[in-house]
Design a protein around this motif. Structure first.
Motif, PDB file in Angstrom:
ATOM      1  N   PHE A 240       0.948  -1.270  -0.109  1.00  8.78           N
ATOM      2  CA  PHE A 240       0.114  -0.220   0.042  1.00  8.78           C
ATOM      3  C   PHE A 240       0.853   1.153   0.169  1.00  8.78           C
ATOM      4  O   PHE A 240       0.471   2.274   0.021  1.00  8.78           O
ATOM      5  CB  PHE A 240      -0.978   0.039   1.069  1.00  8.78           C
ATOM      6  N   SER A 241       2.075   1.041  -0.045  1.00  8.98           N
ATOM      7  CA  SER A 241       3.017   2.471   0.091  1.00  8.98           C
ATOM      8  C   SER A 241       3.224   2.812  -1.532  1.00  8.98           C
ATOM      9  O   SER A 241       3.679   3.977  -1.807  1.00  8.98           O
ATOM     10  CB  SER A 241       4.485   2.048   0.651  1.00  8.98           C
ATOM     11  N   GLN A 242       2.629   2.108  -2.404  1.00  6.61           N
ATOM     12  CA  GLN A 242       2.665   2.492  -3.641  1.00  6.61           C
ATOM     13  C   GLN A 242       1.351   2.644  -4.546  1.00  6.61           C
ATOM     14  O   GLN A 242       0.438   1.767  -4.082  1.00  6.61           O
ATOM     15  CB  GLN A 242       3.752   1.500  -4.630  1.00  6.61           C
ATOM     16  N   LYS A 243       1.574   3.585  -5.397  1.00  3.62           N
ATOM     17  CA  LYS A 243       0.092   3.621  -6.261  1.00  3.62           C
ATOM     18  C   LYS A 243       0.387   3.250  -7.591  1.00  3.62           C
ATOM     19  O   LYS A 243       1.230   3.172  -8.281  1.00  3.62           O
ATOM     20  CB  LYS A 243      -0.144   5.373  -6.338  1.00  3.62           C
ATOM     21  N   PRO A 244      -0.809   2.687  -8.102  1.00  2.00           N
ATOM     22  CA  PRO A 244      -2.171   2.574  -7.592  1.00  2.00           C
ATOM     23  C   PRO A 244      -1.965   1.086  -6.472  1.00  2.00           C
ATOM     24  O   PRO A 244      -1.224   0.089  -6.578  1.00  2.00           O
ATOM     25  CB  PRO A 244      -3.006   2.043  -8.783  1.00  2.00           C
ATOM     26  N   ILE A 245      -3.101   1.190  -5.413  1.00  6.04           N
ATOM     27  CA  ILE A 245      -3.103   0.190  -4.648  1.00  6.04           C
ATOM     28  C   ILE A 245      -3.781  -1.133  -5.470  1.00  6.04           C
ATOM     29  O   ILE A 245      -4.662  -0.714  -6.259  1.00  6.04           O
ATOM     30  CB  ILE A 245      -3.664   0.670  -3.070  1.00  6.04           C
ATOM     31  N   PRO A 246      -3.567  -2.316  -5.135  1.00  2.00           N
ATOM     32  CA  PRO A 246      -4.409  -3.237  -5.732  1.00  2.00           C
ATOM     33  C   PRO A 246      -6.084  -3.181  -5.359  1.00  2.00           C
ATOM     34  O   PRO A 246      -6.101  -2.898  -4.067  1.00  2.00           O
ATOM     35  CB  PRO A 246      -3.743  -4.641  -5.217  1.00  2.00           C
ATOM     36  N   ASP A 247      -6.915  -3.753  -6.226  1.00  2.00           N
ATOM     37  CA  ASP A 247      -8.013  -3.717  -5.913  1.00  2.00           C
ATOM     38  C   ASP A 247      -8.676  -5.164  -5.176  1.00  2.00           C
ATOM     39  O   ASP A 247      -9.884  -5.175  -4.848  1.00  2.00           O
ATOM     40  CB  ASP A 247      -9.083  -3.419  -7.206  1.00  2.00           C
ATOM     41  N   GLY A 248      -7.839  -6.137  -5.106  1.00  2.00           N
ATOM     42  CA  GLY A 248      -7.956  -7.272  -4.720  1.00  2.00           C
ATOM     43  C   GLY A 248      -6.641  -8.047  -4.148  1.00  2.00           C
ATOM     44  O   GLY A 248      -5.715  -7.783  -4.666  1.00  2.00           O
ATOM     45  N   ILE A 249      -6.838  -8.820  -2.921  1.00  2.00           N
ATOM     46  CA  ILE A 249      -5.717  -9.586  -2.386  1.00  2.00           C
ATOM     47  C   ILE A 249      -6.154 -11.016  -2.141  1.00  2.00           C
ATOM     48  O   ILE A 249      -7.057 -11.118  -1.438  1.00  2.00           O
ATOM     49  CB  ILE A 249      -5.264  -8.750  -1.049  1.00  2.00           C
ATOM     50  N   PHE A 250      -5.496 -11.770  -2.387  1.00  2.00           N
ATOM     51  CA  PHE A 250      -5.821 -13.278  -2.132  1.00  2.00           C
ATOM     52  C   PHE A 250      -4.770 -13.806  -1.474  1.00  2.00           C
ATOM     53  O   PHE A 250      -3.526 -13.930  -1.627  1.00  2.00           O
ATOM     54  CB  PHE A 250      -5.758 -14.180  -3.572  1.00  2.00           C
ATOM     55  N   ALA A 251      -5.008 -13.721  -0.122  1.00  2.00           N
ATOM     56  CA  ALA A 251      -3.863 -14.221   0.933  1.00  2.00           C
ATOM     57  C   ALA A 251      -3.934 -15.690   1.071  1.00  2.00           C
ATOM     58  O   ALA A 251      -5.055 -16.077   1.541  1.00  2.00           O
ATOM     59  CB  ALA A 251      -4.128 -13.410   2.247  1.00  2.00           C
ATOM     60  N   THR A 252      -3.085 -16.720   1.401  1.00  2.00           N
ATOM     61  CA  THR A 252      -3.059 -18.169   1.463  1.00  2.00           C
ATOM     62  C   THR A 252      -3.041 -18.432   2.991  1.00  2.00           C
ATOM     63  O   THR A 252      -3.119 -19.754   3.151  1.00  2.00           O
ATOM     64  CB  THR A 252      -2.105 -18.828   0.630  1.00  2.00           C
ATOM     65  N   ASN A 253      -3.424 -17.600   3.875  1.00  2.00           N
ATOM     66  CA  ASN A 253      -4.087 -18.033   5.113  1.00  2.00           C
ATOM     67  C   ASN A 253      -4.597 -17.107   5.790  1.00  2.00           C
ATOM     68  O   ASN A 253      -4.317 -15.919   5.333  1.00  2.00           O
ATOM     69  CB  ASN A 253      -2.814 -18.609   6.195  1.00  2.00           C
ATOM     70  N   ASP A 254      -5.589 -17.123   6.887  1.00  2.00           N
ATOM     71  CA  ASP A 254      -6.507 -16.241   7.560  1.00  2.00           C
ATOM     72  C   ASP A 254      -5.671 -15.335   8.325  1.00  2.00           C
ATOM     73  O   ASP A 254      -6.274 -14.193   8.463  1.00  2.00           O
ATOM     74  CB  ASP A 254      -7.451 -17.192   8.189  1.00  2.00           C
ATOM     75  N   THR A 255      -4.738 -15.691   9.116  1.00  2.00           N
ATOM     76  CA  THR A 255      -3.994 -14.736   9.844  1.00  2.00           C
ATOM     77  C   THR A 255      -3.356 -13.630   8.865  1.00  2.00           C
ATOM     78  O   THR A 255      -3.338 -12.514   9.254  1.00  2.00           O
ATOM     79  CB  THR A 255      -2.716 -15.629  10.551  1.00  2.00           C
ATOM     80  N   THR A 256      -3.059 -13.962   7.758  1.00  2.00           N
ATOM     81  CA  THR A 256      -2.544 -12.734   6.950  1.00  2.00           C
ATOM     82  C   THR A 256      -3.655 -11.900   6.443  1.00  2.00           C
ATOM     83  O   THR A 256      -3.439 -10.715   6.485  1.00  2.00           O
ATOM     84  CB  THR A 256      -1.840 -13.293   5.646  1.00  2.00           C
ATOM     85  N   ALA A 257      -4.709 -12.542   6.330  1.00  2.00           N
ATOM     86  CA  ALA A 257      -5.965 -11.782   5.722  1.00  2.00           C
ATOM     87  C   ALA A 257      -6.309 -10.657   6.809  1.00  2.00           C
ATOM     88  O   ALA A 257      -6.942  -9.745   6.556  1.00  2.00           O
ATOM     89  CB  ALA A 257      -7.020 -12.588   5.225  1.00  2.00           C
ATOM     90  N   ILE A 258      -6.586 -11.375   8.041  1.00  2.00           N
ATOM     91  CA  ILE A 258      -6.925 -10.806   9.074  1.00  2.00           C
ATOM     92  C   ILE A 258      -5.870  -9.465   9.456  1.00  2.00           C
ATOM     93  O   ILE A 258      -6.557  -8.389   9.559  1.00  2.00           O
ATOM     94  CB  ILE A 258      -7.165 -11.470  10.245  1.00  2.00           C
ATOM     95  N   THR A 259      -4.537  -9.747   9.252  1.00  2.00           N
ATOM     96  CA  THR A 259      -3.695  -8.510   9.420  1.00  2.00           C
ATOM     97  C   THR A 259      -4.001  -7.590   8.292  1.00  2.00           C
ATOM     98  O   THR A 259      -3.912  -6.476   8.792  1.00  2.00           O
ATOM     99  CB  THR A 259      -2.361  -9.185   9.305  1.00  2.00           C
TER     100      THR A 259
END
Length: 348
Positions: A240-259
């Motif tokens: 998120f430090s660079q533009k444009p920010i992504p419009d979707g993220i697929f994280a391969t575990n839920d700890t990462t998604a929650i973070t």
């Protein structure tokens, strides 16, 4: 200080004026021993503090009635749930479970394999470390015809064992396809190390979905590291430090998604309006955060039941296990929630 004297069935026999064989049969609920005698023997055993020597019994009949289990971390939702199911199901067959965690250390995994072999377990179930590529420390189990089952994190090359795993390729595909169907055109993928089969297959599913929907694969949009909270936060800062920010993220575990969700909240990034998030494992936490997180359910209860069934089939077989590669796939399911702007839907 006096040394405590361990009581034996000989002591029980002397107290009750019974033969040692009668006491032994009573303690093992032999049908030829009357209920009255069984009751007397068991009461005296409790009074004397008698403890049955399971190890000695195991040496006599070459069965310990114990199964070994090695998991990466017992603190994680998925292996913790599987461990509970395995223990409960094994008890139905009269088996105990020794649970060990490798902490994703190959050195510890090798030591644990040796320890469980020395403990004379009747079978072993293993979910390998992130970095296990050489499985030769488990060879002794195969050489001695001790049932061996790998699950979830499994050998990526044929190791001639029973393998039970989730459909990680499909999980990666469905997670990415879902984000595309929700309008995402710039999807980041956060993966674990590719030494582990899970992340190889989820990455392959991600790539396949991009290809199907004619979206380009961008190497800078894929990140590889152990999927801890600390690493996820550091990756979020990069993303998120660079533009444009992504419009979707697929994280391969839920700890990462929650973070990621927490990072977005603290930095004024609206989820799902500006960035949609999908996790993996359907950890119960994904339902109680706001917004609730879309995730892939791996059905850990089904996995645990199938592991026990496979071990019991091998243990109860009339002939030593024929070690050859066989694979069983546990289905997955996408659970769509608010983090990806999906209503509560399930997609297989």
């Amino acid at each position: 200080m006096s040394v405590r004297s361990e009581k034996t069935i000989v002591d029980i026999a002397e107290e009750l004026n019974l033969s040692v064989s009668t006491v032994s049969r009573a303690l093992n609920d032999h049908p030829n021993i009357s209920a009255k005698t069984k009751d007397r023997v068991k009461k005296m055993a409790r009074k004397l503090g008698y403890r049955p020597n399971a190890m000695a019994a195991g040496l006599r009949n070459n069965k310990s009635k114990t199964i070994g289990l090695i998991v990466p971390r017992i603190s994680m939702f998925y292996p913790a749930t599987i461990s509970t199911i395995i223990q409960n199901k094994l008890m139905e067959y009269g088996y105990n479970l020794i649970i060990c965690q490798s902490n994703d250390s190959l050195e510890q995994e090798i030591a644990l394999a040796n320890t469980l072999y020395s403990a004379r377990v009747d079978g072993l179930a293993v979910s390998a470390t992130l970095y296990t590529t050489d499985f030769s420390h488990f060879d002794i189990f195969k050489q001695q015809n001790i049932p061996l089952v790998f699950f979830d994190r499994v050998p990526t090359k044929d190791y001639n064992v029973k393998v039970i795993k989730g459909d990680d390729f499909l999980g990666g595909f469905l997670a990415t396809e879902h984000l595309i169907e929700q309008g995402c055109k710039d999807i980041v993928h956060i993966s674990g190390p590719l030494t582990c089969n899970l992340y190889k297959e989820r990455l392959a599913g991600y790539k396949e979905a991009l290809q199907k929907y004619k979206q380009p694969f961008k190497k800078p949009r894929v990140f590889f590291h152990e999927l801890t909270r600390e690493n996820a936060w550091a990756t979020a800062e990069k993303i998120f430090s660079q533009k444009p920010i992504p419009d979707g993220i697929f994280a391969t575990n839920d700890t990462t998604a929650i973070t990621l969700l927490e990072y977005c909240r603290k930095n004024g990034i609206n989820v799902p309006e500006e960035c949609k998030i999908v996790g993996y494992s359907n950890d119960p936490r994904t339902e109680i955060v706001t917004p609730a997180i879309t995730s892939v359910d791996q059905y850990p209860a089904t996995m645990g039941e199938r592991i026990v069934a496979a071990l019991m089939d091998l243990i109860q077989a009339k002939h030593p296990p024929a070690y050859r590669h066989s694979q069983e796939i546990v289905p997955i399911q996408l659970i769509a929630r608010e983090s990806s702007a999906g209503a509560s839907k399930k997609k297989k």
